[in-house]
Scaffold this active site. Structure first.
Site, PDB file in Angstrom:
ATOM      1  N   ARG A   8      40.903  29.073   0.123  1.00 15.91           N
ATOM      2  CA  ARG A   8      40.504  29.082   1.522  1.00 15.91           C
ATOM      3  C   ARG A   8      42.346  29.841   2.573  1.00 15.91           C
ATOM      4  NH1 ARG A   8      41.396  23.914   3.735  1.00 15.91           N
ATOM      5  NH2 ARG A   8      41.038  23.060   1.653  1.00 15.91           N
ATOM      6  N   HIS A  39      44.385  22.769  -4.882  1.00 16.10           N
ATOM      7  CA  HIS A  39      42.867  22.377  -4.077  1.00 16.10           C
ATOM      8  C   HIS A  39      42.234  22.787  -4.606  1.00 16.10           C
ATOM      9  CE1 HIS A  39      46.771  20.774  -0.872  1.00 16.10           C
ATOM     10  NE2 HIS A  39      46.287  19.652  -1.473  1.00 16.10           N
ATOM     11  N   HIS A  59      41.854  17.168  -6.742  1.00 11.33           N
ATOM     12  CA  HIS A  59      40.475  16.606  -5.936  1.00 11.33           C
ATOM     13  C   HIS A  59      39.166  16.898  -6.759  1.00 11.33           C
ATOM     14  CE1 HIS A  59      43.078  15.382  -2.763  1.00 11.33           C
ATOM     15  NE2 HIS A  59      43.425  16.604  -1.922  1.00 11.33           N
ATOM     16  N   ASP A 108      48.988  11.778  -2.120  1.00  6.20           N
ATOM     17  CA  ASP A 108      48.793  12.269  -1.847  1.00  6.20           C
ATOM     18  C   ASP A 108      49.165  13.095  -0.436  1.00  6.20           C
ATOM     19  OD1 ASP A 108      47.369  14.762   0.053  1.00  6.20           O
ATOM     20  OD2 ASP A 108      45.444  14.095  -0.968  1.00  6.20           O
TER      21      ASP A 108
HETATM   22  C1  NGQ Z   1      46.638  19.319   2.490  1.00  5.50           C
HETATM   23  N1  NGQ Z   1      45.652  17.413   2.648  1.00  5.50           N
HETATM   24  O1  NGQ Z   1      47.229  20.388   2.454  1.00  5.50           O
HETATM   25  O2  NGQ Z   1      47.375  18.561   3.105  1.00  5.50           O
HETATM   26  C2  NGQ Z   1      45.584  19.021   2.508  1.00  5.50           C
HETATM   27  C3  NGQ Z   1      44.757  19.293   4.219  1.00  5.50           C
HETATM   28  C4  NGQ Z   1      43.771  21.659   3.875  1.00  5.50           C
HETATM   29  C5  NGQ Z   1      45.101  17.134   2.187  1.00  5.50           C
HETATM   30  N2  NGQ Z   1      43.307  17.708   1.440  1.00  5.50           N
HETATM   31  C6  NGQ Z   1      44.776  20.966   4.687  1.00  5.50           C
HETATM   32  N3  NGQ Z   1      44.724  15.670   1.442  1.00  5.50           N
HETATM   33  O3  NGQ Z   1      42.855  21.348   2.699  1.00  5.50           O
HETATM   34  O4  NGQ Z   1      43.602  22.848   4.472  1.00  5.50           O
HETATM   35 ZN    ZN Z   2      46.869  17.706  -1.245  1.00  6.26          ZN
END
Ligand code: NGQ
Ligand code: ZN
Length: 454
Positions: free
Chosen positions: A209, A232, A269, A320
């Protein structure tokens, strides 16, 4: 050179008794042999394990752990949690980030982690203006690792867009923003900071994204080396749907299509992976970074770990968002998720190791070490001496056959059984105490009071 003697130690081939480990003054293991303790040997106070790498951390989120568990909206989800997280993001100062991270990293050591990969994306001031020192925030993370003594890999996250296809960022995401040129500049500062304490750094894209194919290719062509690359991916079904709508491919599928995914890559993930994607990931040398307590807390879904292991997949664990700071709890919940899903017991055992705990621990050590890009993850010559000593006098451990020690701890124990922790040949935790913990508690409490007041 000093020698540490352990009555039982977890080596590559499982538990061995009467193990003598030679550690040089630089903190590297030079020899591992079997034999009775010699008079000058230091003695481990119980079973000795390699310390666990924590391959995925957003340190600042420790400040909100347990404070977002209130049902405010019948549709509460990952995305509503993210809004609360962004409120915290909007307020944090560099000093607060350092105080939170220092406190957290000490907690990690006590929870059995001896190294952390910090997936770091909070780079700039509110509104997006850079700090006078571009690497200010990253240096706070390095400072926290230094104060705690934990091993560190900094992963500066490239974050430039707010959705697939290069959508603009929202206002509240501007603290994360870099273009490729500024990202590469930031890395220069991080490289300098890491050298000071012998930390590592790697490349990192927040998500598909947040980075376009062109962004990713530009960063990768500027740094083609052996460093780890984290991203991610496919944590939420919405992300999968948005990716399909945009590209006609699922996220993992898209990534493997566009890039050569080798052992440098760590896919964080990968919760919503199709059978084909599980096969692709398992047959590549990439590590999947699993964060079971956060994935449960955020309602992400359950990663197909059993199928992934059957495809020869490599994984490590991360805490995390730090709703839990315990290696044991991540591993336990990784297995329990599979039991709940499949309605069977003892799901994640591999090869000739029927003990689930042994498979979990060994796999997470190996995958974690690879994803951190450090010489860690086993008690062997050439590895850094990152070690955890369980309390051998604990009645629950004292009565157990060596082959059952790990299982006893992971499924019947808790973090309180971690007695001593060594990183790079230095004892950082002795008898459950870290020399910096009182100062860290104070700074953390001050940061929390200030945050709660704003
Ligand atoms: C983050 N955290 O970047 O901190 C992400 C959420 C996202 C987790 N996925 C925010 N645990 O992915 O946009
Ligand atoms: Zn993360």
């Amino acid at each position: 050179m000093k020698v540490l003697y352990a009555p039982h130690a977890w080596l590559a081939d499982g538990w061995q008794s009467d193990v003598r480990i030679g550690i040089d003054t630089g903190g590297t293991i030079r020899s591992v042999s079997r034999g009775a303790a010699q008079p000058d040997d230091e003695r481990a106070a119980g079973p000795l394990l390699p310390g666990m790498p924590n391959l995925h951390s957003h340190a600042f989120q420790r400040a909100m752990a347990g404070l977002a568990e209130e049902a405010l909206n019948p549709e509460d989800s990952f995305w509503t949690w993210r809004e609360l997280m962004y409120r915290l993001v909007g307020r944090l100062t560099p000093e607060q980030v350092q105080a939170i991270a220092t406190h957290l990293y000490i907690e990690m050591l006590k929870g059995g982690y001896t190294a952390v990969a910090e997936f770091h994306y909070l780079h700039h001031q509110p509104g997006g203006t850079a700090y006078a020192n571009l690497a200010e925030m990253a240096e706070r993370i390095v400072g926290a690792a230094e104060a705690s003594g934990i091993g560190l890999t900094v992963l500066p996250a490239f974050y430039a867009h707010g959705g697939f296809g290069g959508q603009p960022l929202a206002e509240k995401q501007l603290r994360f923003k870099n273009d490729v040129a500024r990202y590469l500049k930031l890395i220069e500062g991080i490289d300098r900071a890491c050298r000071r304490i012998d930390a590592q750094w790697g490349l990192c894209f927040h998500s598909l994204r947040a980075a376009t194919e062109a962004d990713m290719k530009a960063v990768l062509s500027a740094h083609g080396g052996e460093r780890p690359i984290h991203i991610h991916i496919a944590e939420q079904t919405k992300e999968v749907q948005d990716c399909l709508a945009w590209s006609n491919r699922r996220p993992v599928e898209w990534l493997y299509d566009k890039f050569e995914i080798d052992r440098r890559w760590c896919l964080i993930h990968a919760t919503h992976a199709s059978p084909d994607e599980v096969h692709m990931m398992g047959h590549s040398e990439a590590v999947v970074g699993l964060c079971p307590t956060t994935e449960a807390n955020l309602g992400d879904g359950i990663f197909p770990a059993q199928e992934f292991l059957a495809s020869n997949g490599a994984f490590g664990i991360g805490s995390d968002s730090h709703v839990s700071v315990s290696a044991l709890e991540e591993l336990r919940w990784l297995e329990y998720g599979q039991r709940l899903k499949h309605e069977r017991r003892n799901r994640l055992s591999g090869g000739n190791r029927p003990e689930v705990a042994d498979t979990l621990y060994t796999a997470a050590l190996q995958g974690g070490a690879q994803a951190m890009g450090q010489h860690i993850g086993s008690i062997a010559a050439g590895k850094r001496a990152d070690l955890v000593v369980l309390d051998g006098a604990h009645p629950m451990l004292a009565s157990v056959a060596p082959a059952k020690l790990l299982a006893r701890w992971l499924f019947g124990g808790n973090d309180g059984w971690v007695k001593d922790v060594m990183v790079g040949g230095k004892w950082l935790v002795k008898d459950r105490h870290h020399a910096g913990e009182e100062a860290a508690h104070q700074a953390f409490s001050a940061a929390m009071s200030a945050l709660m007041a704003t």
